[in-house]
Design a protein around this motif. Structure first.
Motif, PDB file in Angstrom:
ATOM      1  N   SER A  65       0.857  -1.187   0.000  1.00 14.43           N
ATOM      2  CA  SER A  65       0.000   0.000   0.000  1.00 14.43           C
ATOM      3  C   SER A  65       0.891   1.234   0.000  1.00 14.43           C
ATOM      4  CB  SER A  65      -0.905   0.013   1.237  1.00 14.43           C
ATOM      5  OG  SER A  65      -1.828  -1.030   1.204  1.00 14.43           O
ATOM      6  N   HIS A  89      -9.834   1.845   2.106  1.00 15.58           N
ATOM      7  CA  HIS A  89      -8.677   2.359   2.839  1.00 15.58           C
ATOM      8  C   HIS A  89      -9.018   2.661   4.297  1.00 15.58           C
ATOM      9  CE1 HIS A  89     -10.532   6.017   1.119  1.00 15.58           C
ATOM     10  NE2 HIS A  89     -10.169   6.576   2.253  1.00 15.58           N
ATOM     11  N   LYS A 133      -4.196  -1.017  10.519  1.00 20.67           N
ATOM     12  CA  LYS A 133      -2.844  -0.581  10.852  1.00 20.67           C
ATOM     13  C   LYS A 133      -2.782   0.095  12.224  1.00 20.67           C
ATOM     14  CE  LYS A 133      -0.967  -0.180   6.215  1.00 20.67           C
ATOM     15  NZ  LYS A 133       0.082  -1.177   6.313  1.00 20.67           N
ATOM     16  N   TYR A 137      -6.461  -2.293  -1.957  1.00 24.60           N
ATOM     17  CA  TYR A 137      -7.413  -3.275  -1.448  1.00 24.60           C
ATOM     18  C   TYR A 137      -8.834  -3.034  -1.946  1.00 24.60           C
ATOM     19  CZ  TYR A 137      -3.824  -5.041   1.654  1.00 24.60           C
ATOM     20  OH  TYR A 137      -2.670  -5.605   2.149  1.00 24.60           O
ATOM     21  N   MET A 196      -9.705  -6.981   8.653  1.00 23.64           N
ATOM     22  CA  MET A 196     -10.420  -6.383   7.511  1.00 23.64           C
ATOM     23  C   MET A 196     -11.455  -7.384   7.045  1.00 23.64           C
ATOM     24  SD  MET A 196      -7.406  -4.516   5.348  1.00 23.64           S
ATOM     25  CE  MET A 196      -8.383  -4.643   3.876  1.00 23.64           C
ATOM     26  N   CYS A 243      -4.420   2.291  -1.840  1.00 24.36           N
ATOM     27  CA  CYS A 243      -4.192   1.314  -0.774  1.00 24.36           C
ATOM     28  C   CYS A 243      -4.103  -0.098  -1.344  1.00 24.36           C
ATOM     29  CB  CYS A 243      -5.276   1.393   0.306  1.00 24.36           C
ATOM     30  SG  CYS A 243      -6.862   0.604  -0.094  1.00 24.36           S
ATOM     31  N   VAL A 247      -8.263  -0.427   6.052  1.00 21.65           N
ATOM     32  CA  VAL A 247      -6.816  -0.630   6.099  1.00 21.65           C
ATOM     33  C   VAL A 247      -6.210   0.239   7.204  1.00 21.65           C
ATOM     34  CG1 VAL A 247      -4.652  -0.391   4.805  1.00 21.65           C
ATOM     35  CG2 VAL A 247      -6.703  -1.230   3.647  1.00 21.65           C
TER      36      VAL A 247
END
Length: 113
Positions: A29, A99, A106, A88, A112, A86, A102
């Motif tokens: 990412s 995002h 993080k 995804y 997720m 990102c 995500v």
């Protein structure tokens, strides 16, 4: 006698050495926020799906040696759109707000979905 590492270092491009250190199936990412870009009607674009491109969100060929392929797309009408960085998104190449998940993962270690 030359070791394998020294042989590779001497004869391979630095780009190749970076890829050897990365898992070829691991998505990167490069940014957790999308990029707003002007897309022109009828023009063909290639969206980076691996995250390795230096020209995000577009592909520059850095996926070579991995399992990733760029996403080819065109638009029907000139417009500004948010493209995912990102990597995804479930709607490549466009941002679908994944995002946010995500970022939560993080920051807080949440799964997720």
């Amino acid at each position: 006698m030359e070791t394998l590492f020294h042989h590779m270092r001497k004869h391979l491009q630095p780009f190749s050495l970076r890829l050897l250190r990365l898992n070829s199936t691991e998505v990167i990412s490069p940014a957790l926020m999308p990029k707003r870009v002007k897309l022109e009607e009828g023009k063909t674009y290639f969206w980076c799906s691996c995250g390795r491109s230096k020209k995000q969100p577009f592909c520059d060929g850095q996926h070579k040696g991995t399992t990733f392929k760029p996403v080819k797309f065109t638009v029907e009408k000139t417009s500004k759109r948010f493209l995912c960085r990102c990597k995804y998104t479930r709607n490549p190449p466009y941002c679908d707000l994944t995002h946010a998940k995500v970022i939560r993962k993080k920051l807080f270690g949440q799964k997720m979905n």
